[in-house]
Write an enzyme that holds these catalytic residues in place. Structure first.
Site: not given
Ligand code: PEP
Length: 249
Positions: A9, A11, A95, A97, A167, A173, A213
């Protein structure tokens, strides 16, 4: 054995030129990676460049969002049909976000998921608890609610065509990954929800990705868990070498 999926992803990162440069470096590194499905989700403006650059490779392109109507006076939105026509095969839905900053709800997740399926896209439906939920012992309550309102509201046939991404918001992040055991327990709970709502067969066929992460140095430990059917990767998917190392765990 469920086939694994490694999805990136991006973003709100990468221009069209950066997208072309990424694929020029990434495609050769995964040219022989037949053990899993590979997905990249660029921003809307780079979708055409990504579809073009991924042609002839095994990489599927995903959009990061979709609107549920087919067309109409919805300034700034894109329909599932438009995304499919642009060459997308997948779409991220719900997601954290989008839930946090753009008011995504269980209801909008369900509507978007149905619209995506009707257009032939594979939705990757994201669920996950906040740190405060986990600390209050409410992880299962939150995941159960998100499951029931989203994937759980589909028909059995629709459900058989989606992917779910677990997630935990506290791991996105932040550099703080869920331990493989924590992730596996959450996946097991989601699978239990799927068995209750649909059937044991539907639950065991469901592919659940872990996100939060994920990096080249922790992917192996995560994928050692049978419950984890792949990963949704944010930051570490922006670099071709690092994302290829995750794909080739
Ligand atoms: C994501 O954006 O779905 C995500 C898991 O980000 P990150 O791997 O940076 O934590």
């Amino acid at each position: 054995m469920r086939r694994r999926v490694i999805a990136g992803n991006w973003k709100m990162y990468k221009t069209q030129a950066e997208t072309r440069a990424f694929f020029a470096a990434f495609a050769p590194l995964v040219a022989h990676s037949a053990h899993c499905d590979i997905v990249v989700a660029p921003p809307f403006t780079a979708l055409a460049a990504a579809v073009d650059a991924a042609r002839g490779t095994a990489v599927g392109i995903a959009a990061q969002n979709v609107f549920w109507e087919k067309e109409g006076a919805y300034t700034g939105e894109l329909s599932a049909g438009m995304l499919a026509e642009a060459g997308c095969r997948y779409v991220l839905i719900g997601h954290s976000e989008r839930r946090q900053y753009f008011g995504e709800t269980e209801e909008s997740v369900a509507k978007k998921t149905r619209a995506a399926l009707a257009a032939g896209l594979t939705p990757i439906v994201c669920v996950g608890e906040l740190l405060a939920d986990r600390e209050a012992g409410k992880t299962e309550e939150v995941l159960g609610r998100q499951f029931r309102g989203g994937p759980g509201s589909l028909t059995a046939e629709e459900f058989s065509r989606i992917l779910v991404a677990y997630e935990p918001v506290w791991a996105i992040g932040t550099g703080r990954t869920a331990t493989p055991e924590i992730a596996a327990a959450a996946h097991g709970f989601l699978r239990k929800c799927a068995a209750g709502q649909f059937s044991a067969a539907a639950a065991s066929a469901l592919r659940i990705l872990y996100g939060g992460s994920v990096k080249p140095d922790n992917i192996k430990g995560l994928m050692a868990q049978d419950e984890l059917d792949g990963a949704l990767v944010g930051g570490a998917s922006l670099d071709a070498k690092s994302f290829a190392a995750i794909v080739n765990f």
